[in-house]
Design an enzyme around this catalytic site. Sequence first.
Site, PDB file in Angstrom:
ATOM      1  N   ASP A 288       0.865  -1.174   0.000  1.00 11.23           N
ATOM      2  CA  ASP A 288       0.000   0.000   0.000  1.00 11.23           C
ATOM      3  C   ASP A 288       0.914   1.240   0.000  1.00 11.23           C
ATOM      4  O   ASP A 288       2.145   1.141   0.108  1.00 11.23           O
ATOM      5  CB  ASP A 288      -0.978  -0.013   1.186  1.00 11.23           C
TER       6      ASP A 288
HETATM    7  C1  NOJ Z   1      -4.133   3.861   0.111  1.00 12.04           C
HETATM    8  C2  NOJ Z   1      -5.311   2.945   0.209  1.00 12.04           C
HETATM    9  O1  NOJ Z   1      -5.264   2.226   1.417  1.00 12.04           O
HETATM   10  C3  NOJ Z   1      -5.413   1.968  -0.941  1.00 12.04           C
HETATM   11  O2  NOJ Z   1      -6.621   1.277  -0.846  1.00 12.04           O
HETATM   12  C4  NOJ Z   1      -5.297   2.685  -2.259  1.00 12.04           C
HETATM   13  O3  NOJ Z   1      -5.430   1.771  -3.323  1.00 12.04           O
HETATM   14  C5  NOJ Z   1      -3.972   3.405  -2.299  1.00 12.04           C
HETATM   15  N1  NOJ Z   1      -3.920   4.383  -1.223  1.00 12.04           N
HETATM   16  C6  NOJ Z   1      -3.720   4.107  -3.632  1.00 12.04           C
HETATM   17  O4  NOJ Z   1      -4.526   5.216  -3.774  1.00 12.04           O
END
Ligand code: NOJ
Length: 744
Positions: A288
């Site tokens: 993430d």
């Molecule tokens: C953080 C989020 O937790 C995740 O779900 C997302 O895909 C990413 N940011 C990218 O935006």
Amino acid sequence: MNRRDVIAAAAMLAGSAMAPMAFAQALAGPSKRVKALIGEMTLAEKLGQMTQIPGGRQRALNSRLDAAMLDRVRRGEMGSFLHVAGAEPLHALQRVAVTESRLKIPLLFAMDVIHGYRTTLPVPIALASSWDLKAAERAARIAAEEARAAGLHWTFAPMVDIARDARWGRVVEGAGEDPYLGSRMAVARVKGFEPDGTARRVGILSCAKHFVGYGAAAGGRDYDSADISDRTLHEVYMPPFYAAMQAGTGSFMASFNDIGGVPMTAHRDLIGGMLRGRWGYQGIMVSDWNAIRELIKHGIADTPAMAASLALRAGVDMDMASDTYAGYLAAAAADQPELLPMIDQAVERILAAKERLGLFDDPYAFGDAAQEKSPLDRRTARDLAQRSIVLLRNEGGVLPLKAGAKLALIGALADDASTTLGSWRARGLPENAVTLRTALPSAEFADGKDIAKAVAAAKRADIVLLAIGEDYDLSGEARSRSDIGLPGNQPALVEAIKATGKPIVAVLMNGRPMALEAALKGIPAVLETWFLGIESGPAIADILTGKVSPGGKLPMGMPRVTGQMPMTYAHQATGRPANPDFAIDSARYRDVDIGPLFPFGHGLSYSRFEYGAIELSAQTLGAAGTRITIPVTNSGAVEADEVVQLYIRIPRAIPARAVKELRGFVRLTLAPGQTKRVTFTLTNAQVAAWVEGAWTVPGGRVELMVGSSSDDIRARAALNIIERPRPGSTVAPAASIETKVEIA
Ligand code: NOJ
């Protein structure tokens, strides 16, 4: 960084003997092309492939694609971009990679396309309320087609995290509290995003996220630690991931949280051991956002190099946004040469994904400037929105509205186009959304900020439609709340409108189940509409006026008060079950009634349904499956949908089981007077529990309950478990296994 420290840390994070299997599966068979490329790549080029950088911001796509970024692409030191979009800009960017870099490896373009790209559809928790798998698949399909036309290869969806605490703002993005419903929704959405299983010709790569336990954040606080028993992890949180994998999802994302002190981004046991090893998953594992570098703040690494090394050792192939792999893995590998084959393996998975998408053969296959401007699919948006609405209460037949009734429409949310789009909106625009106010032009509207004005409007009306809830910015990522009651002046507004004595229909608009017992007291009709996308208003109006009968059911129970969180219908039995009699000491709160205000699976209709008795093909349950048949009749006056739900309970087992567990469902459409016979086929693997590291089928009896909600069981039967497969003979989590449904 000290090499011995890293190895000791990695070994500790691995925990069990599972880890050695970790990489074996994925090593099986890279293509010749991929093998040859890896043979030619420099270490910097390999680390570049493992790097995903934001090419823009969520609301300012492509805005970071500057000269330095393009140079990096030219050097072949970039594998993927996120927060980019648009057929033309992405073709131009791809051209740099495939014509100006040494090895001409195409880039992978990613974005959070969650519930629509331009055609904004109901948010995931709303779509899960449809209990309609075809609807969920269609929604993902539309999103994928529009995203593909905009040059995107990859979406970070579906989020398949189970969540039992509505304080957690991300419940809006999931399918609710139940692992069986969550698994089916996960499969439907993966199939929608990747219809041909590779996204080569249609669709885009999907991503099962966030692996794993993200929904179990302590106190419902986003990003916080999850402390989950091994059993709950495997029986509740893992099933939708397994189901998504089986459905062919091209990638997984590691979650931000730790489980018992081990951040998932460095969890060798669960990523390397379970996902790669036991499950045999071969797709990409992306971190993430910035999560690799954040291993330092987690307190398991003291340098970025150590963080990078731990993430790689766990099996994280791609670094989203932290630039730690590109910046530090080379130095780490100089010190720890055993990282080199792990790097090759990560690159191999990433290149294999690019190859499966067909990008080596046609790097411009995604992106079509003409199709990018195609009209919005309003018809599907309206249909899906109707299917997602849940009628929670309808006393005295207040709904559907009587023709000619004078309506007051009160509440700012009824006129808030932006909120209909939810928190992830990709390229969705508020000006494309039709609000309830627009859809009901004859109703007198008051936004409720001035309570006296709203009361005056209510007094002039026969019936009040009261739009209450939370706007889009109160749920979603980093939007946890300690109080999930009505924010702002809404409690006062509700009481003032109630005091007019006019009949009220509460139209809830919200991204999470809210705690509304007091607010809804005395209100005869309640409709849960979540955030329904661009056709929100017309779809709600269709239900209010009775053009369509509501057929949705709650995918997550609605609490009475916030203090009940977390909660689930599928709770463990206790020695002192909750008892309404305060003279008996029992597992309950003293200051609130027992259980949710509206339970999991609850949802009413404008019609009535009669359930007949259960017929069984056998009295026993084995591997071949037992057929469980029940007739369901629409005994009301209008065509309507019913979601028939099958629950199980194993009354005696060690360890003890939950009081109810969903194991089958189907949404039926029935004409007045029509009967359909629903047959569920259940197998013994579906009643297994996770006991000491293996799926184990208990002995004894399984009770079967079929009904209209978890709290409205209409028919019961029981089976004796006869065959008990060897523990560990299956890797599929029980709740991930699909119950076959036939309709006659
Ligand atoms: C953080 C989020 O937790 C995740 O779900 C997302 O895909 C990413 N940011 C990218 O935006």
